[in-house]
Design a protein around this motif. Structure first.
Motif, PDB file in Angstrom:
ATOM      1  N   LEU A  34      53.464  23.227  32.791  1.00  0.00           N
ATOM      2  CA  LEU A  34      52.428  23.946  32.212  1.00  0.00           C
ATOM      3  C   LEU A  34      52.806  24.982  31.148  1.00  0.00           C
ATOM      4  O   LEU A  34      51.803  24.897  30.242  1.00  0.00           O
ATOM      5  CB  LEU A  34      51.897  24.950  33.556  1.00  0.00           C
ATOM      6  N   LEU A  35      54.094  25.660  31.091  1.00  0.00           N
ATOM      7  CA  LEU A  35      54.316  26.345  30.164  1.00  0.00           C
ATOM      8  C   LEU A  35      54.524  25.569  28.862  1.00  0.00           C
ATOM      9  O   LEU A  35      54.131  25.962  27.688  1.00  0.00           O
ATOM     10  CB  LEU A  35      55.677  27.066  30.356  1.00  0.00           C
ATOM     11  N   GLU A  36      55.105  24.264  28.865  1.00  0.00           N
ATOM     12  CA  GLU A  36      55.406  23.345  27.552  1.00  0.00           C
ATOM     13  C   GLU A  36      53.922  23.022  27.281  1.00  0.00           C
ATOM     14  O   GLU A  36      53.710  23.078  25.914  1.00  0.00           O
ATOM     15  CB  GLU A  36      56.054  22.229  28.154  1.00  0.00           C
ATOM     16  N   ASP A  37      52.943  22.859  27.915  1.00  0.00           N
ATOM     17  CA  ASP A  37      51.791  22.373  27.666  1.00  0.00           C
ATOM     18  C   ASP A  37      50.905  23.732  26.821  1.00  0.00           C
ATOM     19  O   ASP A  37      50.369  23.619  25.681  1.00  0.00           O
ATOM     20  CB  ASP A  37      50.694  22.074  28.801  1.00  0.00           C
ATOM     21  N   ALA A  38      51.158  24.846  27.349  1.00  0.00           N
ATOM     22  CA  ALA A  38      50.498  26.015  26.872  1.00  0.00           C
ATOM     23  C   ALA A  38      51.074  26.271  25.405  1.00  0.00           C
ATOM     24  O   ALA A  38      50.470  26.748  24.311  1.00  0.00           O
ATOM     25  CB  ALA A  38      50.683  27.221  27.581  1.00  0.00           C
ATOM     26  N   ALA A  39      52.578  26.119  25.410  1.00  0.00           N
ATOM     27  CA  ALA A  39      53.263  26.525  24.168  1.00  0.00           C
ATOM     28  C   ALA A  39      52.827  25.349  23.171  1.00  0.00           C
ATOM     29  O   ALA A  39      52.654  25.576  21.912  1.00  0.00           O
ATOM     30  CB  ALA A  39      54.897  26.465  24.268  1.00  0.00           C
ATOM     31  N   LYS A  40      52.539  23.836  23.373  1.00  0.00           N
ATOM     32  CA  LYS A  40      52.035  23.163  22.447  1.00  0.00           C
ATOM     33  C   LYS A  40      50.783  23.036  21.862  1.00  0.00           C
ATOM     34  O   LYS A  40      50.580  23.109  20.684  1.00  0.00           O
ATOM     35  CB  LYS A  40      52.206  21.694  23.279  1.00  0.00           C
TER      36      LYS A  40
END
Length: 537
Positions: A34-40
Motif C-alpha cells: 500500500l505504501l509503495e503504491d501511495a509513493a508511486k
C-alpha cells in the motif's frame, strides 16, 4: 508428565509461533505494498508538476530570448545607421584634407622654386666673394711687403733718433709716462679739492643744522661715576656695631655682597668699594636697613642682603619698564626690559649707561625725523645699542655683536639688529638708521664732561695720531693739539708741492678714520712753508 508430552507441547508452541509470524508477515507485506503504491502515485504527481513547471519556464525563457533578439537587432540597425553617418562625415573630412594637402603641395612647389632661385643667387655671390678674396689676398701681400719696408725704414730712423737723443726708446717711454702721471696727479688733486669744497658747501650746512638742532634739543646733565660709594652715619659709635666682635659682622657683609667695606678714620662715613655698582647698591641699602633696625649679626645680615637683592631686581624691572614708557618704546621683550633697567648700574668711561642710552635714543629720534626716516625705529635702536654691555654671557665677544645677538634672540627688527651690531663698525651697515646710531653715540660720548678717559689710553691715542701722520713721505714734524682733536703736519717744502698738500691731508684723514677710534672728529692741517735764508757779509 512424560518427555513425549513435553516435546509435543514445545512442537505445538513452535508451530503456533510460526503461524503467528506468517500471519504478521503477510500483514506487513500488504501495508508495504500500500505504501509503495501511495509513493508511486505521489512521485507521478510530482513528476507531472515538474514537467509542467519546466514547460512553463521553457516558454518564458524562449519569450525572453526572442525579446532580446529583437532588441539586439534594433541596436545593430541603429549602430549600422550611425556608422554609416560617421563614415560619410569621415569621407567628407578626408576630402577636405586632400584638398588642403593639394594646396600645401602647390605652395611647397612655389617655395621650392623661390629657394632654388635664392640658392642660385647665393652661389653667384659666393663666386664674386671668392674673386674679391683672391684680390684682397694679393693686396695683403703687397701691404705686407710695404709694411716690412716701412719697418726697416722705421728701425733705421729710430736708430738715428736714439743716437741723436742719447737715450733708448724704453727710457723715453718711462719719462713720458712719468710726466703724464705727475700731470694727472696735479689735475686729480685739484679736482678732489674742488669736489670736496663743493660737497662741503652743499652738505656741510645741512648736516651741521641737523646735528646742532638734535644736540640742543637733547641737552643732558652728566656726572662721572666712581667705583666707590659712601655710606653716611649719624655717629661713629655705629662703626663698632657694623664691624662686630673680631670683625665677624663686616666679614659676613662682605661675603654676602661681594664688595669691600672700608671703615677708617673718616668721620661719620663708611666707604663701600667694588667694581659692580649693583653689588655696591645692595651693600649700601642693606647697611641702611641694618643700622635702622639695630639688629646687626651674621644671620640677620644674610637675611637682609637676600631681601635687598630681590627688591633691587624688582626695582630694575620697574626702572626698565618706566624707561621704555618714557621713551615711547613699546613691545619690548621682558628680558630686554630688565637689561635696560640694569643699565642704571653700569657705566662706560664713567658715564652712566642708562643716561647715555636715553640720550642716544632721543638724539636718534630727532635726527631721524629731520632726515625723514622712521623715528620710532631709530629711538628703539638707540636705546638698545649698548645692551650687550650689561649681559653676563660671552664676555669676550664685542658688546656690539653681543647686543645684536641678544636683540635677535628676542625677535627685534632686522634694521635694529644691524644698527646695534654696526655702531662700532663690527659689521657692515645695511640700513639708513645705522649711521645715525653711530653718530648719536659719538655725540653723547663726546659732550664735555660726559666721559673720563684713562691717562694711558689718552696718551697712546695721541702717539698713534702723530705716528699715522708721520708715516707719509715728505712729512718732517707732527703735533697733536687740542686734546687730540687736531693734528698739525709740517711738510718739507722741497719734497711736497702746494698741489700735493691737499692730497696729503686727504690721505692722512682717511687713514686716521680707518685705523683709529675716537669721539667726535679730528682736524688735519698740513703746513708747507718755504724759507729762503741768505747771509750778508
Amino acid at each position: 508428565m512424560g518427555i513425549v508430552e513435553i516435546i509435543l507441547i514445545v512442537v505445538a508452541a513452535i508451530v503456533g509461533l510460526a503461524i503467528g509470524y506468517s500471519i504478521k508477515k503477510n500483514k506487513l507485506d500488504q501495508e508495504l505494498h500500500l505504501l509503495e503504491d501511495a509513493a508511486k502515485k505521489k512521485a507521478d504527481k510530482l513528476l507531472k508538476e515538474a514537467e509542467i513547471s519546466a514547460e512553463n519556464l521553457k516558454k518564458e525563457k524562449l519569450s525572453e530570448i526572442q525579446n532580446n533578439l529583437k532588441e539586439s537587432k534594433a541596436q545593430l540597425e541603429a549602430d549600422a545607421l550611425e556608422r554609416s553617418t560617421k563614415n560619410k562625415a569621415a569621407e567628407t573630412r578626408i576630402q577636405q584634407k586632400e584638398a588642403s594637402l593639394n594646396q600645401n603641395l602647390e605652395k611647397l612647389k612655389k617655395d621650392q622654386q623661390q629657394v632654388d632661385s635664392i640658392r642660385q643667387s647665393v652661389t653667384d655671390q659666393l663666386q664674386n666673394l671668392t674673386k674679391k678674396q683672391e684680390e684682397l689676398a694679393k693686396k695683403q701681400e703687397d701691404l705686407t711687403k710695404k709694411f716690412e719696408e716701412a719697418e726697416k725704414i722705421k728701425s733705421q730712423q729710430q736708430a738715428v733718433l736714439e743716437k741723436n737723443a742719447g737715450m733708448t726708446q724704453e727710457e723715453a717711454k718711462a719719462k713720458l709716462v712719468e710726466s703724464i702721471a705727475n700731470e694727472a696727479r696735479k689735475i686729480a688733486s685739484v679736482q678732489v679739492k674742488d669736489v670736496m669744497e663743493q660737497a662741503k658747501q652743499t652738505a656741510n650746512r645741512e648736516a651741521k643744522r641737523v646735528v646742532i638742532q638734535s644736540i640742543q634739543r637733547t641737552a643732558a646733565e652728566h656726572a662721572i661715576e666712581n667705583t666707590v660709594s659712601v655710606f653716611n652715619l649719624e655717629s661713629d659709635e655705629v662703626k663698632g656695631r657694623i664691624i662686630g666682635r673680631e670683625g665677624r659682622n663686616i666679614r659676613a657683609l662682605e661675603a654676602a655682597t661681594g664688595v669691600e667695606i672700608i671703615v677708617d678714620d673718616t668721620p661719620e662715613a663708611i666707604i663701600i668699594s667694588g667694581f659692580d655698582p649693583i653689588r655696591r647698591e645692595v651693600a649700601r641699602v642693606s647697611l641702611h636697613r641694618l643700622v635702622a633696625d639695630g639688629r646687626i649679626h651674621p644671620a640677620r645680615i644674610e637675611e637682609v642682603v637676600t631681601k635687598t637683592f630681590k627688591l633691587l631686581n624688582e626695582e630694575i624691572v620697574e626702572l626698565g619698564e618706566r624707561t621704555c614708557i618714557d621713551l615711547g618704546v613699546h613691545g619690548l621683550h621682558p628680558e630686554l626690559t630688565k637689561l635696560v633697567g640694569k643699565m642704571k648700574y653700569r657705566s662706560s668711561y664713567g658715564q652712566n649707561l642708562l643716561q647715555h642710552s636715553r640720550e642716544v635714543a632721543n638724539l636718534c629720534a630727532i635726527m631721524a625725523s629731520e632726515l625723514g626716516l622712521n623715528a620710532k625705529m631709530a629711538k628703539r635702536a638707540g636705546l638698545l645699542h649698548d645692551i650687550g654691555k650689561v649681559s653676563e654671557d660671552n664676555p669676550e665677544m664685542p658688546h656690539a655683536l653681543l647686543g645684536m645677538e641678544l636683540a635677535k634672540k628676542y625677535n627685534e627688527h632686522p634694521d635694529v639688529l644691524n644698527a646695534i651690531g654696526a655702531h662700532h663698525d663690527e659689521i657692515e651697515m645695511t640700513c639708513l638708521i645705522s649711521p645715525i646710531i653711530q653718530a648719536c653715540d659719538s655725540i653723547s660720548a663726546s659732550r664735555p664732561g660726559a666721559r673720563r678717559e684713562i691717562v694711558e689710553t689718552y696718551i697712546k691715542r695721541l702717539k698713534d695720531l702723530e705716528a699715522i701722520a708721520l708715516s707719509h713721505n715728505g712729512v718732517s714734524k707732527t703735533f697733536a693739539i687740542q686734546a687730540g682733536r687736531e693734528v698739525r703736519v709740517i711738510v718739507e717744502a722741497d719734497k711736497v708741492s702746494d698741489d700735493q698738500t691737499d692730497m696729503l691731508a686727504f690721505e692722512i684723514s682717511s687713514k686716521i678714520q680707518n685705523e683709529m677710534q675716537y669721539p667726535g672728529q679730528i682736524k688735519v692741517t698740513v703746513i708747507r712753508e718755504k724759507r729762503s735764508v741768505a747771509y750778508a757779509k
